[in-house]
Scaffold this motif. Sequence first.
Motif, PDB file in Angstrom:
ATOM      1  N   LEU A 125       0.817  -1.216   0.000  1.00  0.00           N
ATOM      2  CA  LEU A 125       0.000   0.000   0.000  1.00  0.00           C
ATOM      3  C   LEU A 125       0.853   1.269   0.000  1.00  0.00           C
ATOM      4  O   LEU A 125       0.303   2.376  -0.023  1.00  0.00           O
ATOM      5  CB  LEU A 125      -0.922   0.011   1.221  1.00  0.00           C
ATOM      6  CG  LEU A 125      -1.957  -1.118   1.305  1.00  0.00           C
ATOM      7  CD1 LEU A 125      -2.723  -1.042   2.623  1.00  0.00           C
ATOM      8  CD2 LEU A 125      -2.915  -1.071   0.118  1.00  0.00           C
ATOM      9  N   ILE A 127       2.710   2.484   2.392  1.00  0.00           N
ATOM     10  CA  ILE A 127       2.540   3.219   3.648  1.00  0.00           C
ATOM     11  C   ILE A 127       3.768   2.990   4.525  1.00  0.00           C
ATOM     12  O   ILE A 127       4.148   1.858   4.799  1.00  0.00           O
ATOM     13  CB  ILE A 127       1.267   2.755   4.388  1.00  0.00           C
ATOM     14  CG1 ILE A 127       0.016   3.172   3.597  1.00  0.00           C
ATOM     15  CG2 ILE A 127       1.217   3.333   5.805  1.00  0.00           C
ATOM     16  CD1 ILE A 127      -1.281   2.666   4.174  1.00  0.00           C
ATOM     17  N   THR A 196      -4.356   7.119  16.070  1.00  0.00           N
ATOM     18  CA  THR A 196      -4.718   6.435  14.828  1.00  0.00           C
ATOM     19  C   THR A 196      -4.902   4.941  15.064  1.00  0.00           C
ATOM     20  O   THR A 196      -5.739   4.297  14.428  1.00  0.00           O
ATOM     21  CB  THR A 196      -3.619   6.638  13.759  1.00  0.00           C
ATOM     22  OG1 THR A 196      -3.432   8.034  13.554  1.00  0.00           O
ATOM     23  CG2 THR A 196      -3.996   5.991  12.437  1.00  0.00           C
ATOM     24  N   ASP A 212     -13.147   7.884   7.998  1.00  0.00           N
ATOM     25  CA  ASP A 212     -11.884   8.223   7.340  1.00  0.00           C
ATOM     26  C   ASP A 212     -11.536   7.112   6.346  1.00  0.00           C
ATOM     27  O   ASP A 212     -11.376   5.958   6.730  1.00  0.00           O
ATOM     28  CB  ASP A 212     -10.786   8.363   8.395  1.00  0.00           C
ATOM     29  CG  ASP A 212      -9.464   8.836   7.801  1.00  0.00           C
ATOM     30  OD1 ASP A 212      -8.890   8.082   6.997  1.00  0.00           O
ATOM     31  OD2 ASP A 212      -9.010   9.928   8.164  1.00  0.00           O
ATOM     32  N   GLU A 213     -11.423   7.466   5.069  1.00  0.00           N
ATOM     33  CA  GLU A 213     -11.227   6.459   4.028  1.00  0.00           C
ATOM     34  C   GLU A 213      -9.954   5.647   4.229  1.00  0.00           C
ATOM     35  O   GLU A 213      -9.955   4.428   4.055  1.00  0.00           O
ATOM     36  CB  GLU A 213     -11.198   7.136   2.649  1.00  0.00           C
ATOM     37  CG  GLU A 213     -11.113   6.155   1.492  1.00  0.00           C
ATOM     38  CD  GLU A 213     -11.159   6.844   0.145  1.00  0.00           C
ATOM     39  OE1 GLU A 213     -10.878   6.167  -0.872  1.00  0.00           O
ATOM     40  OE2 GLU A 213     -11.469   8.046   0.094  1.00  0.00           O
ATOM     41  N   MET A 214      -8.839   6.309   4.601  1.00  0.00           N
ATOM     42  CA  MET A 214      -7.578   5.595   4.784  1.00  0.00           C
ATOM     43  C   MET A 214      -7.661   4.622   5.955  1.00  0.00           C
ATOM     44  O   MET A 214      -7.245   3.467   5.853  1.00  0.00           O
ATOM     45  CB  MET A 214      -6.428   6.576   5.012  1.00  0.00           C
ATOM     46  CG  MET A 214      -5.056   5.881   5.091  1.00  0.00           C
ATOM     47  SD  MET A 214      -3.740   6.927   5.741  1.00  0.00           S
ATOM     48  CE  MET A 214      -4.125   6.944   7.496  1.00  0.00           C
ATOM     49  N   ASN A 217      -9.862   1.680   5.083  1.00  0.00           N
ATOM     50  CA  ASN A 217      -9.187   0.762   4.165  1.00  0.00           C
ATOM     51  C   ASN A 217      -8.188  -0.109   4.912  1.00  0.00           C
ATOM     52  O   ASN A 217      -8.107  -1.324   4.690  1.00  0.00           O
ATOM     53  CB  ASN A 217      -8.478   1.541   3.058  1.00  0.00           C
ATOM     54  CG  ASN A 217      -7.950   0.632   1.960  1.00  0.00           C
ATOM     55  OD1 ASN A 217      -8.665  -0.208   1.426  1.00  0.00           O
ATOM     56  ND2 ASN A 217      -6.687   0.793   1.621  1.00  0.00           N
ATOM     57  N   LEU A 218      -7.429   0.489   5.818  1.00  0.00           N
ATOM     58  CA  LEU A 218      -6.478  -0.279   6.623  1.00  0.00           C
ATOM     59  C   LEU A 218      -7.210  -1.270   7.520  1.00  0.00           C
ATOM     60  O   LEU A 218      -6.729  -2.383   7.749  1.00  0.00           O
ATOM     61  CB  LEU A 218      -5.612   0.658   7.463  1.00  0.00           C
ATOM     62  CG  LEU A 218      -4.550   1.429   6.693  1.00  0.00           C
ATOM     63  CD1 LEU A 218      -3.968   2.549   7.546  1.00  0.00           C
ATOM     64  CD2 LEU A 218      -3.444   0.494   6.216  1.00  0.00           C
TER      65      LEU A 218
END
Length: 265
Positions: A125, A127, A196, A212-214, A217-218
């Motif tokens: 990803l 990240i 987070t 929150d999209e991120m 997704n995680l």
Amino acid sequence: MITKDKIDAFIEKIPPTPEVLKETLSLLNIGELTKAAKTAEGDLALKAYLKNIVNKPIYGFANEVSDISQIFGILGVTLSQQTVYNYMISLLSPDKWLLFKLNSKSFYELQAQLSKKWEKILKHLEINDKNIYGAISLLPASIIVSEALFNEKIDEVTLLRSTKALDYNTILTRLCGVGLFDICEQIADKWEMNQTIPQIIQSASGLKPSDDEMINNLGKWMHLLLFYELSQPLFVEAGLNDFVDFQIDYVADIYDEFATIMEIG
């Protein structure tokens, strides 16, 4: 009945982060690997844990690695930090497992497998965030939590499992109104982990998606990883394969991509 007081008492028993670990994590957070290794030398149990974890086959080292400076150097900052978090979680594990057929060796194996595969996912990803790497360390905490809270109610839990085929997270939620991921959030807060992390953990339950999209997704990737790893033969035998109800609709959009990543050596 598992009362809120019993859960609060369990959370209170969780020790705060020891000073050596706090300093080690602080130094790792600013990239000071050499200083962090020197500090970590002051905790003999941490040193033994690091040696045990890093010499597992999944890390692929031909020769045994025992020096902490070398271990941190090989792992790098993010994985070193994640491994220290894993060690903190291991401090909570029981001397003898009753509900799940686990021991220190198989529990450490679970931690190692989750860590390496989470690293693979985050690299895929693109990240590179130390806090997000550390999020995976709390999943094994869910297993320790359920073991501790259910030990006095094993007969009731077994009955619910056999008659209604419920996962452990659902059972805990029905018995006391909070789930395993809620308790892991409390652990993260107590250890002053980045905010987070509990958000990702809650999304990973598959029941509380984030706006929150991120983060959401995680959470999907972590949900799939947890289900995938607990479906491996070693952990099926330990009784972990129905630990959390698999939310297929939640992860449908990344399922094929996840399967491809797990197939890559």
